[in-house]
Write a protein that holds these residues in place. Structure first.
Motif, PDB file in Angstrom:
ATOM      1  N   LEU A   1       4.207 -13.565   2.956  1.00 18.66           N
ATOM      2  CA  LEU A   1       4.140 -13.493   1.466  1.00 18.66           C
ATOM      3  C   LEU A   1       3.142 -12.312   1.203  1.00 18.66           C
ATOM      4  O   LEU A   1       3.533 -11.699   0.002  1.00 18.66           O
ATOM      5  N   LEU A   2       1.978 -12.246   1.761  1.00 18.24           N
ATOM      6  CA  LEU A   2       0.835 -11.320   1.180  1.00 18.24           C
ATOM      7  C   LEU A   2       1.504  -9.877   1.447  1.00 18.24           C
ATOM      8  O   LEU A   2       1.171  -8.968   0.769  1.00 18.24           O
ATOM      9  N   ARG A   3       2.147  -9.448   2.549  1.00 18.75           N
ATOM     10  CA  ARG A   3       2.601  -8.293   2.834  1.00 18.75           C
ATOM     11  C   ARG A   3       3.595  -7.470   1.680  1.00 18.75           C
ATOM     12  O   ARG A   3       3.606  -6.806   1.090  1.00 18.75           O
ATOM     13  N   ASN A   4       4.474  -8.720   1.198  1.00 15.79           N
ATOM     14  CA  ASN A   4       5.403  -8.514   0.140  1.00 15.79           C
ATOM     15  C   ASN A   4       4.700  -8.106  -1.285  1.00 15.79           C
ATOM     16  O   ASN A   4       5.358  -7.266  -1.882  1.00 15.79           O
ATOM     17  N   PHE A   5       3.788  -8.908  -1.383  1.00 18.24           N
ATOM     18  CA  PHE A   5       2.781  -8.716  -2.694  1.00 18.24           C
ATOM     19  C   PHE A   5       2.080  -7.600  -2.550  1.00 18.24           C
ATOM     20  O   PHE A   5       2.256  -6.651  -3.733  1.00 18.24           O
ATOM     21  N   PHE A   6       1.321  -7.243  -1.534  1.00 16.36           N
ATOM     22  CA  PHE A   6       0.748  -6.142  -1.488  1.00 16.36           C
ATOM     23  C   PHE A   6       1.473  -4.733  -1.530  1.00 16.36           C
ATOM     24  O   PHE A   6       1.022  -3.533  -2.179  1.00 16.36           O
ATOM     25  N   ALA A   7       2.878  -4.840  -1.141  1.00 18.13           N
ATOM     26  CA  ALA A   7       3.705  -3.412  -1.292  1.00 18.13           C
ATOM     27  C   ALA A   7       4.017  -3.140  -2.593  1.00 18.13           C
ATOM     28  O   ALA A   7       4.268  -2.023  -2.715  1.00 18.13           O
ATOM     29  N   GLU A   8       3.679  -4.309  -3.435  1.00 17.56           N
ATOM     30  CA  GLU A   8       4.244  -3.921  -4.895  1.00 17.56           C
ATOM     31  C   GLU A   8       2.986  -3.121  -5.517  1.00 17.56           C
ATOM     32  O   GLU A   8       3.140  -2.799  -6.834  1.00 17.56           O
ATOM     33  N   ILE A   9       1.764  -3.151  -5.160  1.00 18.57           N
ATOM     34  CA  ILE A   9       0.756  -2.373  -5.727  1.00 18.57           C
ATOM     35  C   ILE A   9       1.031  -0.986  -5.979  1.00 18.57           C
ATOM     36  O   ILE A   9       1.488  -0.443  -4.788  1.00 18.57           O
ATOM     37  N   PRO A  10       0.815  -0.248  -7.018  1.00 23.08           N
ATOM     38  CA  PRO A  10       1.301   1.214  -7.156  1.00 23.08           C
ATOM     39  C   PRO A  10       0.485   2.093  -6.264  1.00 23.08           C
ATOM     40  O   PRO A  10      -0.825   1.978  -5.912  1.00 23.08           O
ATOM     41  N   ARG A  11       1.134   2.835  -5.680  1.00 22.47           N
ATOM     42  CA  ARG A  11       0.402   3.875  -4.273  1.00 22.47           C
ATOM     43  C   ARG A  11      -0.343   4.845  -5.027  1.00 22.47           C
ATOM     44  O   ARG A  11      -1.533   5.089  -4.414  1.00 22.47           O
ATOM     45  N   GLU A  12      -0.285   5.018  -6.450  1.00 16.80           N
ATOM     46  CA  GLU A  12      -1.317   5.924  -6.988  1.00 16.80           C
ATOM     47  C   GLU A  12      -2.467   5.455  -7.136  1.00 16.80           C
ATOM     48  O   GLU A  12      -3.755   6.159  -6.961  1.00 16.80           O
ATOM     49  N   LEU A  13      -2.749   4.162  -7.387  1.00 15.23           N
ATOM     50  CA  LEU A  13      -3.855   3.420  -7.384  1.00 15.23           C
ATOM     51  C   LEU A  13      -4.763   3.527  -6.181  1.00 15.23           C
ATOM     52  O   LEU A  13      -6.010   3.752  -6.263  1.00 15.23           O
ATOM     53  N   LEU A  14      -3.926   3.494  -5.330  1.00 13.16           N
ATOM     54  CA  LEU A  14      -4.763   3.570  -3.790  1.00 13.16           C
ATOM     55  C   LEU A  14      -5.250   4.846  -3.396  1.00 13.16           C
ATOM     56  O   LEU A  14      -6.094   5.069  -2.891  1.00 13.16           O
ATOM     57  N   GLU A  15      -4.436   5.858  -3.704  1.00 15.99           N
ATOM     58  CA  GLU A  15      -4.711   7.099  -3.599  1.00 15.99           C
ATOM     59  C   GLU A  15      -5.780   7.692  -4.152  1.00 15.99           C
ATOM     60  O   GLU A  15      -6.591   8.429  -3.731  1.00 15.99           O
ATOM     61  N   ALA A  16      -5.820   7.072  -5.599  1.00 16.91           N
ATOM     62  CA  ALA A  16      -7.024   7.599  -6.515  1.00 16.91           C
ATOM     63  C   ALA A  16      -8.219   6.922  -5.848  1.00 16.91           C
ATOM     64  O   ALA A  16      -9.374   7.510  -5.793  1.00 16.91           O
ATOM     65  N   ALA A  17      -8.316   5.630  -5.222  1.00 20.21           N
ATOM     66  CA  ALA A  17      -9.478   4.982  -4.690  1.00 20.21           C
ATOM     67  C   ALA A  17      -9.782   5.802  -3.313  1.00 20.21           C
ATOM     68  O   ALA A  17     -11.151   6.141  -3.022  1.00 20.21           O
ATOM     69  N   ARG A  18      -8.842   6.226  -2.698  1.00 18.30           N
ATOM     70  CA  ARG A  18      -9.209   7.101  -1.474  1.00 18.30           C
ATOM     71  C   ARG A  18      -9.626   8.253  -1.961  1.00 18.30           C
ATOM     72  O   ARG A  18     -10.707   8.874  -1.226  1.00 18.30           O
ATOM     73  N   LEU A  19      -9.417   9.211  -2.891  1.00 17.60           N
ATOM     74  CA  LEU A  19      -9.995  10.304  -3.442  1.00 17.60           C
ATOM     75  C   LEU A  19     -11.420   9.976  -3.866  1.00 17.60           C
ATOM     76  O   LEU A  19     -12.133  10.856  -3.657  1.00 17.60           O
TER      77      LEU A  19
END
Length: 311
Positions: A193-211
């Protein structure tokens, strides 16, 4: 000629406004009809939902009113008689329940089993779901297929092997064994359940946090967890209700001297004629606690949706 043209022109001029007014009237009538239909359909739907809700509450109401009647009144008539005889209502049964150590200890045992089993599944499932969704490691897809395959494994298949394993390591008939069993069988659904939900998070948002310098743990706690709050709250509700209402696993793996509430009530049914004053309030408390948890998690669910909305 001029007069004729004037007359025909004036006639055309006077004929146009009624036509336009007629079109306007038709539009108003259609809009009014649509509004009436919408109101009627909405009212019918509301009435239907209210009726369904009332039917759903009838057993709960009956159990509550039955737990507030004496054994003599229960044997003479049904619970609906309290509406004509309110004097039958009394809290005497609940005082007997609090004096029964078997029931009170069983409630504490259910809490000691359900809370850890729910927290472990939510925490481990969230971490594993994030890893399967956004982290690269060898064999990730194959490992996830293995998790999905575990969803179809019935609990009954593992009862004997796990009982033998728990007996060898010394946790059979213990609270620890019940918690581990519920955690193990709750994790496949949680990860899926959580893997499928987390996979819908925009990649750009995670990349911005990593930057911005966020590591994996900080990214998980500050970004993924708030956005995944609705799914995590739903998972917590499902896991809590499943563990709290379970009787099969508790009947096999729990300590016979300190059983959870479901097993304790099942044992009390054997002596139904002698302890109905304890059985009725005990069953109501066993049902009310998961309902209270459900409504508490429901508020968290709504707040998670509002806090995790991506604008």
């Amino acid at each position: 000629m001029t007069a004729g043209r004037t007359t025909s022109g004036s006639g055309a001029g006077t004929a146009a406004p009624p036509a336009s007014r007629g079109v306007t009237v038709v539009k108003v009538e259609q809009s009014l009809g649509a509004r009436i239909a919408a109101v009627v359909s909405g009212s019918v739907l509301r009435v239907f939902l209210v009726v369904v809700g009332l039917f759903w509450l009838v057993p709960t109401l009956g159990l509550l009113l039955g737990s507030l009647r004496t054994p003599a009144d229960m044997s003479e008539s049904g619970w609906w008689k309290v509406f004509s005889k309110p004097s039958q209502l009394t809290f005497e049964n609940y005082s007997h329940l609090l004096e029964d150590e078997t029931i009170t200890d069983s409630i504490l045992t259910s809490v000691s089993i359900t809370v850890p089993a729910t927290l472990l599944v939510v925490v481990i499932g969230s971490l594993a779901g994030y890893a399967f969704a956004w982290m690269e490691f060898p064999g990730r897809d194959w490992w996830f297929l293995g998790v999905v395959a575990l969803l179809v494994v019935p609990v009954q298949v593992a009862l004997l092997p796990v009982a033998k394993l728990f007996g060898e390591i010394g946790i059979f008939e213990s609270t620890t064994g019940v918690v581990l069993f519920h955690t193990a069988f709750g994790l496949p659904f949680a990860i899926f359940l959580l893997r499928n939900f987390f996979a819908e998070i925009p990649r750009e948002l995670l990349e911005a946090a990593r930057l911005d310098g966020a590591g994996e743990l900080r990214l998980f706690l500050r970004v993924v967890m708030p956005l995944g709050a609705p799914a995590i709250a739903s998972l917590g509700i499902f896991q809590f209700l499943w563990v709290w209402n379970d009787m099969l696993i508790a009947l096999i793996f729990a300590d016979a001297g300190s059983p959870p509430i479901t097993v304790a009530l099942q044992q009390q049914v054997r002596f139904f004629g002698d302890n109905v004053q304890i059985l009725a309030p005990g069953a109501f408390i066993s049902m009310v606690i998961p309902l209270a948890v459900f409504f508490a998690f429901q508020r968290q669910f709504v707040s998670g949706v509002m806090a995790g909305a991506v604008k």
